[in-house]
Design an enzyme around this catalytic site. Structure first.
Site, PDB file in Angstrom:
ATOM      1  N   CYS A 193       0.851  -1.193   0.000  1.00  0.00           N
ATOM      2  CA  CYS A 193       0.000   0.000   0.000  1.00  0.00           C
ATOM      3  C   CYS A 193       0.890   1.248   0.000  1.00  0.00           C
ATOM      4  O   CYS A 193       1.833   1.363   0.795  1.00  0.00           O
ATOM      5  CB  CYS A 193      -0.904   0.002   1.228  1.00  0.00           C
TER       6      CYS A 193
ATOM      7  N   CYS B  96       0.259   3.171   3.621  1.00  0.00           N
ATOM      8  CA  CYS B  96       0.631   2.621   4.923  1.00  0.00           C
ATOM      9  C   CYS B  96       1.644   1.483   4.801  1.00  0.00           C
ATOM     10  O   CYS B  96       2.066   0.923   5.801  1.00  0.00           O
ATOM     11  CB  CYS B  96      -0.603   2.144   5.678  1.00  0.00           C
TER      12      CYS B  96
ATOM     13  N   CYS C 247      -6.138   0.895   6.833  1.00  0.00           N
ATOM     14  CA  CYS C 247      -5.063   1.785   6.402  1.00  0.00           C
ATOM     15  C   CYS C 247      -4.868   2.924   7.412  1.00  0.00           C
ATOM     16  O   CYS C 247      -3.743   3.217   7.835  1.00  0.00           O
ATOM     17  CB  CYS C 247      -5.415   2.344   5.022  1.00  0.00           C
TER      18      CYS C 247
END
Lengths: 361, 257
Positions: A315, A318, A346
């Site tokens: 991601c 994050c 997240c």
């Protein structure tokens, strides 16, 4: 039984609308922006919850006490609706269907789906299931494609905040009832939680068999050969099973079930899940269920086993790996980044100090 | 003569007042090809549907010799048992290929469906069998991933045959399999049916209004008129020396049958 016997009415249980009939007829009217004559005179005695419990400023203005857990007073005084919108008779009918669904895992129970104040395709089935199971002490989370802040999620959450006054949250761990469109949260679900799916097409065999009478017969006889024809077609066309959502599963070794348009990435989370999973299809009028700790197996071939999607990047926000990512287009030049589909997951990770590269690809 | 594979006794079916099929009885031994001929509306297709248990008879029974050697009345089978039998032991080649095939599914998927229905879960093996069967019905293996909607009429009928034969059935019902095909395609298809039924020892019941088809394929013929079987016998005997007046009319109305 004596002739004077009466069944306990919803009103007797404090769920009726009793005195609020008067309020509803007030000059201020009802619906959005309606204010009863007796507004609470003093600030509420409870502490303010952190801001994430309220949807946004607009929501707060429109429905000042929604989402704070002060169900009893607020609701009875402020709206003309029964608790959680549906009348008690309807809820009872839906609960019966849910109980039957739990008793026969994966079996599609027909129910008398009601018109809801939203169009079909927006989660009328899930909303009815949620309305039927919601209690005053429940904490509700609503997600749409994993996100708590998209239109569908916000409007359904506000709908229940207003019609039932239950507390709402975006945190998976705090929620007791989670209504979802498409995703199962990344945070593992626990005992006591209920996941409610909004289902557009509940019939997994529809692809090959348009007749409802015939699909029922096939379910009854557990004739699921046709299900594999679809997977066969995938492999012959694409070289691998290209079905990525609504991937058929076998529940408790018996019924084949469509897990609604959840990505197949989430299929393994359904297996042996400690939470109760309920599925509501409003237009098709079906409810089905997977009880806690039930075997849910994704269909596959011996030489083409079931596999979930894999993402090459973590991601971008994050840095999480092994989670389902959304592709976000950034500009007209085609730059894009991949971020967690589960916004709560997240945000939680970022609050804990995890940082992604923030890079576009 | 060997024990009958199929035993039909007193099959009767009415549609309201009309008699569609009256007291039909016959035996079929393994490997035998029986043609049911007659004009349109004579009850041929109704009889075939009754035998295939797609229609429930008003009276009469259809019994089939199971793999264990016992003759079972199909009317007493459970729905699950009946379907399993239709899927494994029997085949049904329909006049309209779009009813017998999944038109949106590839040829390989069509042939493989019965295998998957029987619990085969190995893609490679299913595909190999499908290709093998396409070859046996003279469809190019390169067409395995094309849907039958892109096939010609004759190819569709051959694909139907492959789809039905892949599980090694012992009895195949055919409802006018060659109608609507041009003559040269018909000839190839008939040739194929004859070869396969001989090779595999299939028992076949073929419904046709075309006496030439019956002559070419069948060992025995049953002539139907107004729901009744009016004459039955060896194919050559019935066609060359018809006894019943109607059969004589039927045979004489065909040019050089």
């Amino acid at each position: 039984m004596s002739a004077t016997h009466t069944f306990p009415s919803p009103r007797a249980r404090g769920e009726g609308r009793g005195d609020l009939v008067v309020d509803a007829a007030s000059p201020q009217g009802e619906g959005e922006g309606a204010r009863p004559n007796e507004t609470p005179p003093s600030p509420p005695p409870y502490p303010r919850l952190p801001p994430r419990f309220a949807d946004d400023e607009v929501g707060e203005t429109l429905s000042p006490q929604a989402g704070r857990g002060d169900a009893e007073r607020t609701f009875a005084q402020q709206s003309g609706y029964n608790f959680a919108y549906l009348d008690e008779g309807t809820k009872r009918m839906i609960r019966r269907a849910i109980l039957k669904g739990i008793a026969v895992p994966g079996y599609q129970v027909p129910f008398a789906s009601r018109e809801m104040p939203m169009p079909y395709g927006w989660g009328t089935g899930g909303v009815q299931v949620t309305a039927a199971i919601l209690g005053r002490s429940d904490v509700l989370k609503v997600i749409d494609q994993g996100a708590d802040d998209t239109t569908n999620a916000v409007s359904i959450r506000r709908f229940f905040a207003r019609t039932s006054g239950v507390a709402t949250t975006t945190r998976t761990a705090e929620a007791t009832v989670i209504q979802t469109r498409h995703r199962i949260p990344e945070t593992p679900l626990t005992e006591g939680q209920t996941l409610v799916y909004q289902v557009p097409i509940p019939e997994p065999l529809r692809y090959l068999e348009p007749r409802e009478t015939e699909t029922r017969q096939l379910h009854a006889l557990a004739e699921y050969g046709a299900m594999h024809v679809k997977l066969y077609e995938d492999i012959s066309r694409h070289g691998h099973i290209a079905t990525t959502y609504a991937y058929p599963v076998e529940v408790a070794g018996r019924y084949v079930m469509d897990p609604s348009p959840t990505p197949k990435f989430d299929n393994p989370k359904m297996d042996d899940c400690p939470a109760l999973q309920l599925f509501g299809a409003g237009r098709e009028r079906r409810i089905y269920a997977v009880p806690p700790y039930t075997r849910v197996r994704s269909l596959d071939f011996e030489d083409h086993p079931f596999r979930v999607q894999e993402f090459t990047h973590p991601c971008a926000l994050c840095g999480a790996e092994g989670v389902y990512l959304d592709e976000v287009l950034l500009d007209d030049a085609g730059r894009r980044m991949f971020v967690c589909s589960d916004t709560d997951h997240c945000e939680g990770r970022r609050a804990d100090g995890h940082v992604g590269t923030g890079d576009a690809i | 003569m060997s024990k009958p594979l199929l035993q039909v006794r007193g099959l009767t079916k009415r549609y309201g007042d009309r008699l569609a099929c009256a007291d039909v009885s016959f035996d079929l031994v393994p490997g035998e090809v029986l043609a049911i001929v007659g004009e349109s509306g004579s009850g041929k297709s109704t009889l075939l549907s009754l035998i295939a248990t797609e229609l429930a008879p008003d009276s009469g029974t259809v019994s089939y010799r199971m793999r264990d050697g016992a003759l079972r009345d199909l009317g007493t089978l459970s729905e699950a048992g009946r379907r399993a039998l239709m899927r494994t032991e029997w085949g049904f080649v329909r006049q309209d290929a779009t009813k017998g095939l999944r038109m949106a599914v590839s040829a390989g998927g069509n042939v493989g469906e019965r295998l998957m229905g029987l619990g085969e879960r190995h893609y490679g093996r299913i595909r190999a069998q499908a290709i093998d069967w396409l070859g046996r019905v003279e469809i190019d293996a390169g067409r395995v991933d094309d849907p039958p909607s892109q096939f010609s009429g004759g190819m569709r009928q051959r694909l139907q045959i492959a789809r039905n034969l892949v599980t090694g059935p012992r009895l195949v019902l055919m409802d006018e399999p060659t109608s609507g095909l041009d003559v040269s395609v018909q000839a190839r298809l008939l040739d194929l049916i004859r070869r396969l039924s001989a090779e595999l020892g299939l028992a076949v019941i073929i419904v046709t209004h075309d006496l030439a088809v019956a002559r070419l394929l069948s060992h025995r013929i049953a002539v139907m008129r107004a729901g009744r079987v009016i004459e039955t016998g060896l194919t050559d005997r019935v066609l060359d020396d018809p006894e019943h007046a109607y059969t004589q009319l039927l045979v004489s109305s065909v040019l050089a049958a």
